[in-house]
Scaffold this motif. Structure first.
Motif, PDB file in Angstrom:
ATOM      1  N   LEU A 122       0.810  -1.366  -0.027  1.00  0.00           N
ATOM      2  CA  LEU A 122       0.206   0.058  -0.066  1.00  0.00           C
ATOM      3  C   LEU A 122       0.870   1.263   0.119  1.00  0.00           C
ATOM      4  O   LEU A 122       0.323   2.359  -0.413  1.00  0.00           O
ATOM      5  CB  LEU A 122      -0.931   0.006   1.179  1.00  0.00           C
ATOM      6  N   VAL A 123       2.128   1.127   0.428  1.00  0.00           N
ATOM      7  CA  VAL A 123       2.713   2.420   0.591  1.00  0.00           C
ATOM      8  C   VAL A 123       4.053   2.477  -0.069  1.00  0.00           C
ATOM      9  O   VAL A 123       4.838   3.164  -0.182  1.00  0.00           O
ATOM     10  CB  VAL A 123       3.024   2.593   2.053  1.00  0.00           C
ATOM     11  N   LYS A 124       4.604   1.229  -0.554  1.00  0.00           N
ATOM     12  CA  LYS A 124       6.276   1.311  -0.969  1.00  0.00           C
ATOM     13  C   LYS A 124       6.229   2.089  -2.346  1.00  0.00           C
ATOM     14  O   LYS A 124       7.293   2.869  -2.197  1.00  0.00           O
ATOM     15  CB  LYS A 124       6.570   0.010  -1.184  1.00  0.00           C
ATOM     16  N   TRP A 125       5.408   2.193  -3.087  1.00  0.00           N
ATOM     17  CA  TRP A 125       5.643   2.587  -4.646  1.00  0.00           C
ATOM     18  C   TRP A 125       5.297   4.185  -4.610  1.00  0.00           C
ATOM     19  O   TRP A 125       6.025   4.930  -5.440  1.00  0.00           O
ATOM     20  CB  TRP A 125       4.784   2.064  -5.637  1.00  0.00           C
ATOM     21  N   TRP A 126       4.694   4.617  -3.712  1.00  0.00           N
ATOM     22  CA  TRP A 126       4.127   6.050  -3.698  1.00  0.00           C
ATOM     23  C   TRP A 126       4.801   6.831  -2.576  1.00  0.00           C
ATOM     24  O   TRP A 126       4.892   8.051  -2.518  1.00  0.00           O
ATOM     25  CB  TRP A 126       2.519   6.410  -3.851  1.00  0.00           C
ATOM     26  N   LEU A 127       5.212   6.388  -1.345  1.00  0.00           N
ATOM     27  CA  LEU A 127       5.695   6.820  -0.233  1.00  0.00           C
ATOM     28  C   LEU A 127       7.064   6.489   0.037  1.00  0.00           C
ATOM     29  O   LEU A 127       7.966   7.077   0.002  1.00  0.00           O
ATOM     30  CB  LEU A 127       4.525   6.713   0.955  1.00  0.00           C
ATOM     31  N   LEU A 128       7.431   5.374   0.288  1.00  0.00           N
ATOM     32  CA  LEU A 128       8.724   4.668   0.778  1.00  0.00           C
ATOM     33  C   LEU A 128       9.859   4.926  -0.178  1.00  0.00           C
ATOM     34  O   LEU A 128      10.922   5.078   0.029  1.00  0.00           O
ATOM     35  CB  LEU A 128       8.586   3.120   1.196  1.00  0.00           C
ATOM     36  N   ALA A 129       9.463   4.811  -1.518  1.00  0.00           N
ATOM     37  CA  ALA A 129      10.178   5.195  -2.556  1.00  0.00           C
ATOM     38  C   ALA A 129      10.804   6.463  -3.075  1.00  0.00           C
ATOM     39  O   ALA A 129      11.546   6.777  -3.776  1.00  0.00           O
ATOM     40  CB  ALA A 129      10.047   4.171  -3.791  1.00  0.00           C
ATOM     41  N   ILE A 130      10.000   7.478  -2.400  1.00  0.00           N
ATOM     42  CA  ILE A 130      10.256   8.917  -2.587  1.00  0.00           C
ATOM     43  C   ILE A 130      11.744   9.290  -2.657  1.00  0.00           C
ATOM     44  O   ILE A 130      12.450   9.807  -3.429  1.00  0.00           O
ATOM     45  CB  ILE A 130       9.513   9.806  -1.657  1.00  0.00           C
ATOM     46  N   PRO A 131      12.536   8.943  -1.770  1.00  0.00           N
ATOM     47  CA  PRO A 131      14.002   9.301  -1.708  1.00  0.00           C
ATOM     48  C   PRO A 131      14.687   8.610  -2.687  1.00  0.00           C
ATOM     49  O   PRO A 131      15.560   9.328  -3.291  1.00  0.00           O
ATOM     50  CB  PRO A 131      14.611   8.633  -0.331  1.00  0.00           C
ATOM     51  N   HIS A 132      14.306   7.429  -3.307  1.00  0.00           N
ATOM     52  CA  HIS A 132      15.074   6.888  -4.526  1.00  0.00           C
ATOM     53  C   HIS A 132      14.495   7.458  -5.794  1.00  0.00           C
ATOM     54  O   HIS A 132      15.145   7.699  -6.850  1.00  0.00           O
ATOM     55  CB  HIS A 132      14.687   5.127  -4.494  1.00  0.00           C
ATOM     56  N   LEU A 181      24.940   2.661 -12.040  1.00  0.00           N
ATOM     57  CA  LEU A 181      23.786   3.598 -11.946  1.00  0.00           C
ATOM     58  C   LEU A 181      22.406   2.635 -12.468  1.00  0.00           C
ATOM     59  O   LEU A 181      21.655   3.023 -11.948  1.00  0.00           O
ATOM     60  CB  LEU A 181      24.083   4.926 -12.720  1.00  0.00           C
ATOM     61  N   ASN A 182      23.003   2.131 -13.436  1.00  0.00           N
ATOM     62  CA  ASN A 182      21.744   1.136 -14.076  1.00  0.00           C
ATOM     63  C   ASN A 182      21.210   0.274 -13.090  1.00  0.00           C
ATOM     64  O   ASN A 182      19.987  -0.007 -12.822  1.00  0.00           O
ATOM     65  CB  ASN A 182      22.009   0.484 -15.261  1.00  0.00           C
ATOM     66  N   ARG A 183      22.213  -0.400 -12.332  1.00  0.00           N
ATOM     67  CA  ARG A 183      21.869  -1.377 -11.408  1.00  0.00           C
ATOM     68  C   ARG A 183      21.023  -0.684 -10.197  1.00  0.00           C
ATOM     69  O   ARG A 183      19.880  -1.371  -9.784  1.00  0.00           O
ATOM     70  CB  ARG A 183      23.345  -2.027 -10.844  1.00  0.00           C
ATOM     71  N   TRP A 184      21.272   0.413  -9.748  1.00  0.00           N
ATOM     72  CA  TRP A 184      20.384   1.108  -8.755  1.00  0.00           C
ATOM     73  C   TRP A 184      19.108   1.353  -9.332  1.00  0.00           C
ATOM     74  O   TRP A 184      18.141   1.296  -8.731  1.00  0.00           O
ATOM     75  CB  TRP A 184      21.182   2.430  -8.616  1.00  0.00           C
ATOM     76  N   VAL A 185      18.932   1.838 -10.504  1.00  0.00           N
ATOM     77  CA  VAL A 185      17.739   2.219 -11.206  1.00  0.00           C
ATOM     78  C   VAL A 185      16.755   0.766 -11.231  1.00  0.00           C
ATOM     79  O   VAL A 185      15.591   0.732 -10.846  1.00  0.00           O
ATOM     80  CB  VAL A 185      17.974   2.634 -12.590  1.00  0.00           C
ATOM     81  N   LEU A 186      17.436  -0.014 -11.436  1.00  0.00           N
ATOM     82  CA  LEU A 186      16.895  -1.429 -11.798  1.00  0.00           C
ATOM     83  C   LEU A 186      16.439  -2.031 -10.452  1.00  0.00           C
ATOM     84  O   LEU A 186      15.199  -2.675 -10.342  1.00  0.00           O
ATOM     85  CB  LEU A 186      17.347  -2.450 -12.505  1.00  0.00           C
ATOM     86  N   THR A 196       9.290  -7.222  -5.187  1.00  0.00           N
ATOM     87  CA  THR A 196      10.225  -7.408  -3.952  1.00  0.00           C
ATOM     88  C   THR A 196       9.983  -6.614  -2.684  1.00  0.00           C
ATOM     89  O   THR A 196       9.558  -5.446  -2.944  1.00  0.00           O
ATOM     90  CB  THR A 196      11.848  -7.293  -4.253  1.00  0.00           C
ATOM     91  N   ASP A 197      10.092  -7.242  -1.669  1.00  0.00           N
ATOM     92  CA  ASP A 197       9.636  -6.246  -0.291  1.00  0.00           C
ATOM     93  C   ASP A 197      11.186  -5.634   0.146  1.00  0.00           C
ATOM     94  O   ASP A 197      11.201  -4.760   1.190  1.00  0.00           O
ATOM     95  CB  ASP A 197       9.191  -6.993   0.795  1.00  0.00           C
ATOM     96  N   VAL A 198      12.080  -6.038  -0.251  1.00  0.00           N
ATOM     97  CA  VAL A 198      13.460  -5.890   0.138  1.00  0.00           C
ATOM     98  C   VAL A 198      13.585  -4.432  -0.138  1.00  0.00           C
ATOM     99  O   VAL A 198      13.954  -4.034  -1.661  1.00  0.00           O
ATOM    100  CB  VAL A 198      14.601  -6.605  -0.357  1.00  0.00           C
ATOM    101  N   TYR A 199      13.962  -3.300   0.610  1.00  0.00           N
ATOM    102  CA  TYR A 199      14.103  -1.924   0.179  1.00  0.00           C
ATOM    103  C   TYR A 199      15.569  -1.891  -0.480  1.00  0.00           C
ATOM    104  O   TYR A 199      16.399  -2.564  -0.019  1.00  0.00           O
ATOM    105  CB  TYR A 199      14.100  -0.981   1.551  1.00  0.00           C
ATOM    106  N   PRO A 200      15.576  -1.109  -1.669  1.00  0.00           N
ATOM    107  CA  PRO A 200      16.782  -1.026  -2.289  1.00  0.00           C
ATOM    108  C   PRO A 200      17.968  -0.158  -1.610  1.00  0.00           C
ATOM    109  O   PRO A 200      17.639   0.792  -0.912  1.00  0.00           O
ATOM    110  CB  PRO A 200      16.565  -0.220  -3.632  1.00  0.00           C
ATOM    111  N   PRO A 201      19.043  -0.769  -1.715  1.00  0.00           N
ATOM    112  CA  PRO A 201      20.288  -0.135  -0.825  1.00  0.00           C
ATOM    113  C   PRO A 201      20.433   1.211  -1.400  1.00  0.00           C
ATOM    114  O   PRO A 201      20.600   1.448  -2.684  1.00  0.00           O
ATOM    115  CB  PRO A 201      21.284  -0.959  -0.928  1.00  0.00           C
ATOM    116  N   PHE A 202      20.989   2.357  -0.654  1.00  0.00           N
ATOM    117  CA  PHE A 202      21.772   3.700  -1.113  1.00  0.00           C
ATOM    118  C   PHE A 202      22.941   3.195  -1.344  1.00  0.00           C
ATOM    119  O   PHE A 202      23.737   3.823  -0.551  1.00  0.00           O
ATOM    120  CB  PHE A 202      21.079   4.978  -0.098  1.00  0.00           C
TER     121      PHE A 202
END
Length: 216
Positions: A122-132, A181-186, A196-202
């Motif tokens: 419910l929140v990952k794509w519009w809220l949690l991912a904002i920094p990314h 850079l492409n790896r980060w994007v993907l 996936t539910d695993v948050y992408p690393p910064f």
């Protein structure tokens, strides 16, 4: 001693050599058939993603057939990206395929999740991912059907191509950075499309081989 779980998204790339000094100048024409097909595939990708959203919400599962289709679209897009102006690191024309294509120099694998969180969906794509989104927006400029447009990745790829034009060599340091850079994007793409539910690393993991040795 316990070991961390493997990362769910693996992006690998191989710099082809030799590369044509001139072909990159016309790849924008050569990829037009892929752009046309990917336009419709991404429409289907969006529809499948909406269906998967509700499936996860009610069953905690991403239907495997839908997952495989969307993974195929991401793989196809990554191969076209790699051939065209998201890397320009191969002259091998991308196959018209949703399959894995293990012999192609650009590969993407995402581990199928047996369970996904109903709350996170419910929140990952519009809220949690904002920094990314902020970071990725700088990297890619805007999404295209198979490569990134106007962002740092495209600029670096064209710089590498110009160097190739005059030296006949694609700079390895630039290749490592562009792939990272492409790896980060993907990784972000897999997260926000609910795969996936695993948050992408910064973290900027540069180089062709994926840094996670746990995945086959």
């Amino acid at each position: 001693m316990s070991h961390p779980l493997p990362a769910p998204v693996r992006v690998t790339a191989r710099l082809d050599a030799p590369l044509s000094r001139w072909l990159w100048l016309v790849k924008w024409i050569l990829v037009i058939p892929h752009v046309v097909v990917l336009f419709f595939l991404w429409i289907a990708f969006t529809v499948v993603g909406v269906i998967a959203f509700f499936a996860i919400l009610f069953t905690e599962r991403y239907p495997r057939a839908l997952f495989d289709f969307n993974l195929g679209v991401l793989r196809w897009s990554w191969r076209v990206t790699y051939y065209a102006y998201g890397a320009l690191a191969t002259d091998r024309y991308p196959p018209f395929s949703l399959g894995e294509e293990p012999d192609y120099p650009a590969r993407l694998d995402i581990v199928y999740p047996e369970r996904l969180s109903r709350g996170l969906v419910l929140v990952k794509w519009w809220l949690l991912a904002i920094p990314h989104y902020i970071v990725v927006g700088f990297f890619v400029g805007s999404w295209g059907y198979g490569w990134w447009n106007g962002g740092l990745v495209t600029v670096l790829a064209i710089i590498a191509a110009v160097i190739l034009l005059f030296t006949e060599k694609y700079p390895r340091d630039l290749f490592d950075l562009i792939t990272g850079l492409n790896r980060w994007v993907l990784r972000v793409a897999a997260y926000v499309t609910l795969m996936t539910d695993v948050y992408p690393p910064f973290r900027l993991d540069m180089g062709g081989p994926d840094p996670d040795p746990e995945l086959p």
